[in-house]
Design a protein around this motif. Structure first.
Motif, PDB file in Angstrom:
ATOM      1  N   UNK A 256      25.092  14.459  23.045  1.00 46.79           N
ATOM      2  CA  UNK A 256      26.035  13.430  23.452  1.00 46.79           C
ATOM      3  C   UNK A 256      25.890  12.994  24.895  1.00 46.79           C
ATOM      4  N   UNK A 257      24.694  13.119  25.441  1.00 43.70           N
ATOM      5  CA  UNK A 257      24.476  12.741  26.838  1.00 43.70           C
ATOM      6  C   UNK A 257      24.364  11.228  26.964  1.00 43.70           C
ATOM      7  N   UNK A 258      25.060  10.664  27.936  1.00 45.70           N
ATOM      8  CA  UNK A 258      25.044   9.229  28.154  1.00 45.70           C
ATOM      9  C   UNK A 258      24.502   8.945  29.557  1.00 45.70           C
ATOM     10  N   UNK A 259      23.275   8.496  29.634  1.00 46.84           N
ATOM     11  CA  UNK A 259      22.662   8.160  30.915  1.00 46.84           C
ATOM     12  C   UNK A 259      21.482   7.238  30.634  1.00 46.84           C
ATOM     13  N   UNK A 260      21.072   6.507  31.651  1.00 45.87           N
ATOM     14  CA  UNK A 260      19.911   5.634  31.523  1.00 45.87           C
ATOM     15  C   UNK A 260      18.654   6.359  31.978  1.00 45.87           C
ATOM     16  N   UNK A 261      17.564   6.104  31.278  1.00 50.54           N
ATOM     17  CA  UNK A 261      16.294   6.696  31.703  1.00 50.54           C
ATOM     18  C   UNK A 261      15.152   5.723  31.507  1.00 50.54           C
ATOM     19  N   UNK A 262      14.093   5.971  32.264  1.00 50.46           N
ATOM     20  CA  UNK A 262      12.914   5.105  32.233  1.00 50.46           C
ATOM     21  C   UNK A 262      11.674   5.959  32.022  1.00 50.46           C
ATOM     22  N   UNK A 263      10.578   5.293  31.709  1.00 45.56           N
ATOM     23  CA  UNK A 263       9.370   6.020  31.331  1.00 45.56           C
ATOM     24  C   UNK A 263       8.136   5.175  31.628  1.00 45.56           C
ATOM     25  N   UNK A 264       7.042   5.849  31.975  1.00 47.85           N
ATOM     26  CA  UNK A 264       5.743   5.191  32.100  1.00 47.85           C
ATOM     27  C   UNK A 264       5.058   5.226  30.735  1.00 47.85           C
ATOM     28  N   UNK A 265       4.339   4.175  30.396  1.00 46.10           N
ATOM     29  CA  UNK A 265       3.767   4.122  29.052  1.00 46.10           C
ATOM     30  C   UNK A 265       2.550   3.212  29.005  1.00 46.10           C
ATOM     31  N   UNK A 266       1.871   3.271  27.883  1.00 50.21           N
ATOM     32  CA  UNK A 266       0.839   2.310  27.521  1.00 50.21           C
ATOM     33  C   UNK A 266       1.373   1.483  26.358  1.00 50.21           C
ATOM     34  N   UNK A 267       1.036   0.218  26.367  1.00 56.46           N
ATOM     35  CA  UNK A 267       1.571  -0.683  25.339  1.00 56.46           C
ATOM     36  C   UNK A 267       1.045  -0.372  23.949  1.00 56.46           C
ATOM     37  N   UNK A 268      -0.047   0.386  23.857  1.00 58.45           N
ATOM     38  CA  UNK A 268      -0.633   0.693  22.547  1.00 58.45           C
ATOM     39  C   UNK A 268      -0.259   2.082  22.043  1.00 58.45           C
ATOM     40  N   UNK A 269       0.743   2.710  22.645  1.00 56.32           N
ATOM     41  CA  UNK A 269       1.141   4.053  22.198  1.00 56.32           C
ATOM     42  C   UNK A 269       2.564   4.064  21.637  1.00 56.32           C
ATOM     43  N   UNK A 270       3.095   2.887  21.305  1.00 57.42           N
ATOM     44  CA  UNK A 270       4.477   2.824  20.825  1.00 57.42           C
ATOM     45  C   UNK A 270       4.545   2.077  19.495  1.00 57.42           C
ATOM     46  N   UNK A 271       5.632   2.314  18.766  1.00 56.94           N
ATOM     47  CA  UNK A 271       5.946   1.499  17.597  1.00 56.94           C
ATOM     48  C   UNK A 271       7.445   1.218  17.626  1.00 56.94           C
ATOM     49  N   UNK A 307      -5.854  -7.193  25.210  1.00 60.37           N
ATOM     50  CA  UNK A 307      -4.746  -8.062  25.605  1.00 60.37           C
ATOM     51  C   UNK A 307      -3.763  -8.251  24.453  1.00 60.37           C
ATOM     52  N   UNK A 308      -4.282  -8.312  23.231  1.00 61.54           N
ATOM     53  CA  UNK A 308      -3.390  -8.466  22.079  1.00 61.54           C
ATOM     54  C   UNK A 308      -2.505  -7.236  21.890  1.00 61.54           C
ATOM     55  N   UNK A 309      -3.059  -6.045  22.125  1.00 63.51           N
ATOM     56  CA  UNK A 309      -2.266  -4.820  22.024  1.00 63.51           C
ATOM     57  C   UNK A 309      -1.157  -4.809  23.075  1.00 63.51           C
ATOM     58  N   UNK A 310      -1.486  -5.319  24.258  1.00 67.10           N
ATOM     59  CA  UNK A 310      -0.485  -5.387  25.319  1.00 67.10           C
ATOM     60  C   UNK A 310       0.632  -6.344  24.914  1.00 67.10           C
ATOM     61  N   UNK A 311       0.246  -7.510  24.401  1.00 70.24           N
ATOM     62  CA  UNK A 311       1.259  -8.475  23.944  1.00 70.24           C
ATOM     63  C   UNK A 311       2.170  -7.855  22.886  1.00 70.24           C
ATOM     64  N   UNK A 312       1.567  -7.135  21.950  1.00 68.61           N
ATOM     65  CA  UNK A 312       2.337  -6.534  20.869  1.00 68.61           C
ATOM     66  C   UNK A 312       3.275  -5.458  21.396  1.00 68.61           C
ATOM     67  N   UNK A 313       2.798  -4.621  22.321  1.00 71.49           N
ATOM     68  CA  UNK A 313       3.642  -3.577  22.884  1.00 71.49           C
ATOM     69  C   UNK A 313       4.832  -4.146  23.635  1.00 71.49           C
ATOM     70  N   UNK A 314       4.600  -5.252  24.361  1.00 72.16           N
ATOM     71  CA  UNK A 314       5.690  -5.914  25.079  1.00 72.16           C
ATOM     72  C   UNK A 314       6.703  -6.481  24.084  1.00 72.16           C
TER      73      UNK A 314
END
Length: 509
Positions: A256-271, A307-314
């Protein structure tokens, strides 16, 4: 055995975040019974008198600093001064810069006794424990004949759960809270990629090592208890291992933790499913390392992304409701006036916040070690200029003039865009675009030790009003802004006063 760890200052343009490396080392040393103090010169005025006073009061046996390339010169100078105050002090330096030029460091800085390469926790325990230097893996030192000697590589820590939580309590927490910065956490170490401008895989290994998700969230709870409002996961690539990240998100949600967090990532490692879980757990910002809008430059830099992978990740990040910051590096091998324009067009096409950094060929990077092959001319080895905000290299098609022109166009566009959003009174957008990380007023007060300089004040009316009035007379900020900030910091318990001989003395808690 007493160990003093000094956090050196760096440029104002960089967000002043509490460093994880020294906090981990302090925790490991403290757990083994060593007396450890921290002198944080990042969020206070840097002066030799302050260093001398600390040395005379604490009388350490070892003084250690860590640095990146841009603040290596001041870190080295700090150790030089420590040695001049007490020649018996053992001086130690670590961090990515000296890891990859240990011999040069010791040859140019005879006041430095030991260079710690790569991870420093176990190495510092060996040094503090008095182990013979030649038997300590992962260091460089000056032998009896004054020649530099290097020991073999130290194996990376395999079980990160064995390390205690960083000793953040040794740092001046109230100062970081006044700057309104986030707390940094790592959930693992290592990076399997080999981008030519980065030393991540060389420092942390090509094989990722992960912490127990429950321990990661234990640390989250600890930093929230310390008063931090936001968390940044500093892992080179937290989104690589989905199972591990899901477990962290689930642990956050279940507690039940409520806080904002951020992360470094690559656009091709997410779904989309992963991003939605991250959003549910509080993730509100992701930084994608995009680097360039030109595919050939991305391939040369060994980014291994399209570039297409970057567009998709964004697009996926936006669909999940997470703010995206696209980070670019200009000046990479093959850069020309035309590729700079391509990158600028691509950055705007993505439709998200973006920022331009300038290539800094840090020691240990492939782009530095093979600069000639990559067509990169290195213009200076003045490390203080390696801040990623100014050109220190040139390619055949783009030099400092072209890079600076691109930066100026970027700054002008951001300024105009911000002004238009303010005119539309889009409050949420204005807030999202404001420089995040630190208050310039807070930085001015902390960096100049303004509160400390007031000394003992005559009691006169309401103490907080009196303090705000005195401070407003010393800084070039509107009195209303000063008063509002002072009142907020007092209400938050960051500023406190005590009475001495009938006078008020204010200090950061």
């Amino acid at each position: 055995m007493k160990i003093l760890l000094i956090n050196p200052p760096y440029a104002l343009s960089e967000v002043p975040i509490m460093p994880l490396g020294p906090a981990y080392i302090a925790a490991v040393l403290g757990e083994q019974g060593y007396e450890v103090n921290v002198l944080d010169l990042l969020v206070s005025r840097y002066s030799r008198d302050k260093i001398r006073k600390k040395l005379e009061e604490f009388r350490p046996d070892i003084v250690g600093v860590t640095s990146v390339t841009m603040n290596y010169p001041v870190a080295s100078e700090i150790l030089r001064y420590c040695k001049s105050v007490d020649g018996d002090i053992k001086t130690v330096i670590g961090g990515p810069h000296v890891t990859f030029c240990p011999v040069e460091t010791l040859n140019e800085a005879p006041w430095i006794d030991i260079v710690v390469r790569r991870e420093g926790e176990q190495t510092m325990l060996d040094i503090a424990g008095g182990k013979k230097l030649e038997e300590i893996a992962g260091i460089a030192f000056r032998a009896d004949d004054n020649e530099v000697s290097m020991t073999g590589e130290r194996d990376l820590l395999q079980n990160l759960d064995d390390i205690p939580l960083p000793a953040r309590h040794l740092f001046p927490l109230s100062r970081y809270h006044a700057l309104d910065v986030h707390a940094s956490i790592i959930a693992g170490r290592g990076c399997p990629f080999s981008c030519i401008f980065c030393v991540g895989s060389k420092m942390g290994g090509r094989r990722a090592r992960y912490r127990n998700p429950k321990l990661v969230v234990d640390e989250v709870e600890q930093v929230l208890d310390y008063g931090f409002k936001e968390v940044n996961f500093e892992d080179d690539l937290l989104t690589l291992n989905h199972r591990h990240l899901y477990a962290i998100c689930d642990e956050i949600i279940n507690r039940g933790l409520k806080f904002n967090w951020s992360v470094f990532s690559r656009a091709d490692t997410v779904n989309l499913e992963l991003l939605r879980r991250m959003k549910e757990a509080g993730c509100n910002w992701m930084l994608y390392g995009v680097e360039s809008g030109n595919q050939r430059i991305l391939d040369t830099a060994k980014k291994k992304i399209t570039l297409d992978k970057i567009r998709e990740g964004v697009r996926l990040g936006q669909e999940a409701g997470i703010n995206i910051l696209a980070s670019f590096i200009i000046g990479l091998p093959g850069e020309t006036v035309e590729t700079l324009k391509e990158t600028n067009r691509f950055a705007q096409e993505l439709g998200v916040s973006y920022g331009f950094n300038v290539l800094s060929p840090f020691p240990g990077t492939e782009v530095r070690e093979r600069a000639d092959e990559y067509g990169i001319e290195i213009l200076t080895n003045d490390w203080s200029k390696y801040d990623a905000n100014r050109p220190v290299t040139r390619t055949a098609g783009a030099g400092p003039k072209e890079i600076n022109e691109t930066l100026q166009r970027y700054y002008r566009r951001i300024k105009l865009l911000f002004a238009e959003i303010e005119k539309m009174n889009e409050g949420d957008l204005v807030e999202a675009m404001r420089p995040r990380g630190h208050s310039t007023l807070a930085w001015t007060l902390l960096h100049g030790d303004v509160i400390e300089s007031l000394g003992m004040m005559e009691p006169s009316g309401e103490p907080v009003v009196s303090l705000a009035s005195r401070v407003a007379g010393l800084v070039s900020y509107p009195p209303d802004e000063v008063s509002e900030s002072i009142e907020r910091w007092v209400d938050q318990g960051l500023l406190k006063h005590e009475t001495r001989n009938g006078h008020l003395v204010w200090r950061w808690r």
